[in-house]
Scaffold this active site. Structure first.
Site, PDB file in Angstrom:
ATOM      1  N   HIS A   6       0.830  -1.207   0.000  1.00  0.00           N
ATOM      2  CA  HIS A   6       0.000   0.000   0.000  1.00  0.00           C
ATOM      3  C   HIS A   6       0.866   1.259   0.000  1.00  0.00           C
ATOM      4  O   HIS A   6       1.836   1.328   0.744  1.00  0.00           O
ATOM      5  CB  HIS A   6      -0.865   0.046   1.254  1.00  0.00           C
ATOM      6  N   ASN A  45       8.019  -4.161   3.108  1.00  0.00           N
ATOM      7  CA  ASN A  45       6.609  -3.850   3.375  1.00  0.00           C
ATOM      8  C   ASN A  45       6.210  -4.167   4.810  1.00  0.00           C
ATOM      9  O   ASN A  45       5.604  -3.347   5.496  1.00  0.00           O
ATOM     10  CB  ASN A  45       5.735  -4.637   2.392  1.00  0.00           C
ATOM     11  N   ASP A  77      15.424  18.225  -0.042  1.00  0.00           N
ATOM     12  CA  ASP A  77      16.208  18.733  -1.183  1.00  0.00           C
ATOM     13  C   ASP A  77      16.831  17.588  -1.982  1.00  0.00           C
ATOM     14  O   ASP A  77      16.839  17.612  -3.212  1.00  0.00           O
ATOM     15  CB  ASP A  77      17.334  19.658  -0.692  1.00  0.00           C
ATOM     16  N   GLU A 122      14.203  16.020  -4.059  1.00  0.00           N
ATOM     17  CA  GLU A 122      13.832  16.893  -5.190  1.00  0.00           C
ATOM     18  C   GLU A 122      14.853  16.771  -6.322  1.00  0.00           C
ATOM     19  O   GLU A 122      14.496  16.724  -7.505  1.00  0.00           O
ATOM     20  CB  GLU A 122      13.713  18.348  -4.727  1.00  0.00           C
ATOM     21  N   ASP A 128       9.092  19.249  -7.233  1.00  0.00           N
ATOM     22  CA  ASP A 128       9.123  20.299  -6.211  1.00  0.00           C
ATOM     23  C   ASP A 128       8.108  19.927  -5.135  1.00  0.00           C
ATOM     24  O   ASP A 128       6.897  20.010  -5.350  1.00  0.00           O
ATOM     25  CB  ASP A 128       8.795  21.664  -6.816  1.00  0.00           C
ATOM     26  N   PHE A 129       8.605  19.494  -3.990  1.00  0.00           N
ATOM     27  CA  PHE A 129       7.724  19.192  -2.862  1.00  0.00           C
ATOM     28  C   PHE A 129       7.428  20.464  -2.072  1.00  0.00           C
ATOM     29  O   PHE A 129       8.202  21.423  -2.096  1.00  0.00           O
ATOM     30  CB  PHE A 129       8.384  18.162  -1.934  1.00  0.00           C
ATOM     31  N   GLN A 183      10.405  26.883   2.517  1.00  0.00           N
ATOM     32  CA  GLN A 183      10.868  25.651   1.847  1.00  0.00           C
ATOM     33  C   GLN A 183      12.375  25.502   1.972  1.00  0.00           C
ATOM     34  O   GLN A 183      12.878  24.435   2.298  1.00  0.00           O
ATOM     35  CB  GLN A 183      10.517  25.665   0.349  1.00  0.00           C
TER      36      GLN A 183
END
Ligand code: MN
Ligand code: MN
Length: 296
Positions: free
Chosen positions: A133, A164, A264, A267, A273-274, A283
């Site tokens: 999941h 998991n 970073d 990303e 871009d979170f 950020q």
């Protein structure tokens, strides 16, 4: 001459229409559906994507490998070539957690566009990988519909069984502990990276005859807030952010905390871009650090 003029007018019209569509698709929040209508408003009220759309996914089937799907319980970017999501994002507070039992109704997602291959439960049989999941079953137990939604195969990735059931489950349990025992609410996004994992039957790049790519790594970012309202405005430079990137393998270190990384670094790895709805200055301070808080 009149015929040519009509043709010319038609060309202009088609050109403008294409331009307008293209303009919509480059704005990550101006997602369009097949009727060319906004599927979600610019200021979406789907709490599961409060922090943004990391890959700029859209509802246009021309972006089959970055296809946006919105559910009440979570949102995701689907990748038709991979047969899994790229990322899945959801909110977790105590209102999502109830007493509904695990529905175990793994099934195809009929909301995938008709041209997409619809991964089924059987595609994971005897592959050496679990139906892992993304948004956990135990994070969605307020209603039967909520829990059942987590068994759609678009919420499932091929995950090494020990990953998991061991390290990843430990992190999921820790997240629920923050919510159930420590007064927190969370914004969570997780996803896949790379290709090639090690499951019960050894190494594999893909399963289901190549229709499902086995990720090399599975990552997650958790934004931790005290339970409250106006969540976006409460994220500041001191907000705890937990990010991990864990190889999709049977043999791993014992603690998920050993795999913590900065946002970073994810990303850079993923080209996403979170936390894009958070101001750039906040950020830059919260995405550069690596969490060293409690892990259980
Ligand atoms: Mn799991
Ligand atoms: Mn960012």
């Amino acid at each position: 001459m009149i015929k040519n003029l009509r043709y010319f007018t038609l060309l202009i019209f088609v050109g403008l229409t294409l331009f307008a569509c293209n303009d919509n698709e480059t704005d990550p929040f101006n997602v369009i559906n097949d009727n060319n209508e906004p599927a979600i408003p610019a200021e979406t009220d789907n709490v599961n994507m409060l922090l943004g759309n990391p890959s700029g996914a859209t509802k246009s089937t021309t972006t089959a490998d970055n296809f946006f799907m919105e559910k009440t319980q979570y949102v995701l970017s689907y990748n038709e070539s991979k047969g899994t999501a790229n990322w899945i994002s959801w909110h977790l507070n105590d209102e999502w957690i109830g007493s509904t039992s695990r529905q175990d109704d793994f099934r195809q997602d009929s909301n995938l566009p008709s041209g997409f291959y619809r991964v089924g439960d059987n595609d994971y049989s005897n592959t050496g990988f679990n139906r892992g999941h993304a948004c956990p079953s135990a994070d969605r137990t307020a209603t039967v519909a909520d829990n059942s939604s987590t068994f759609l195969m678009t919420n499932i990735i091929p995950q090494a069984p020990n990953h998991n059931q061991g390290i990843w489950a430990d992190m999921e349990n820790y997240c629920r502990k923050l919510v159930e025992s420590e007064g927190k609410e969370l914004y969570i996004v997780m996803g896949v990276e790379g290709q090639g994992g090690i499951g019960d039957n050894g190494a594999a790049d893909a399963i289901a005859g190549g229709k499902i790519i086995v990720p090399a790594n599975i990552w997650k970012i958790v934004v931790v807030l005290d339970k409250g309202s106006n969540d976006l405005s409460r994220i500041d430079a001191s907000t705890r952010i937990i990010a991990v990137n864990i190889p999709n393998q049977q043999t791993l270190n014992s603690s998920w905390g050993d795999y913590r990384v900065s946002v970073d670094s994810l990303e850079t790895l993923l080209g996403y871009d979170f936390l894009s709805e958070v101001s750039e200055s906040i950020q830059s301070s919260i995405e550069s650090g690596v969490d060293n808080g409690a892990t259980n």
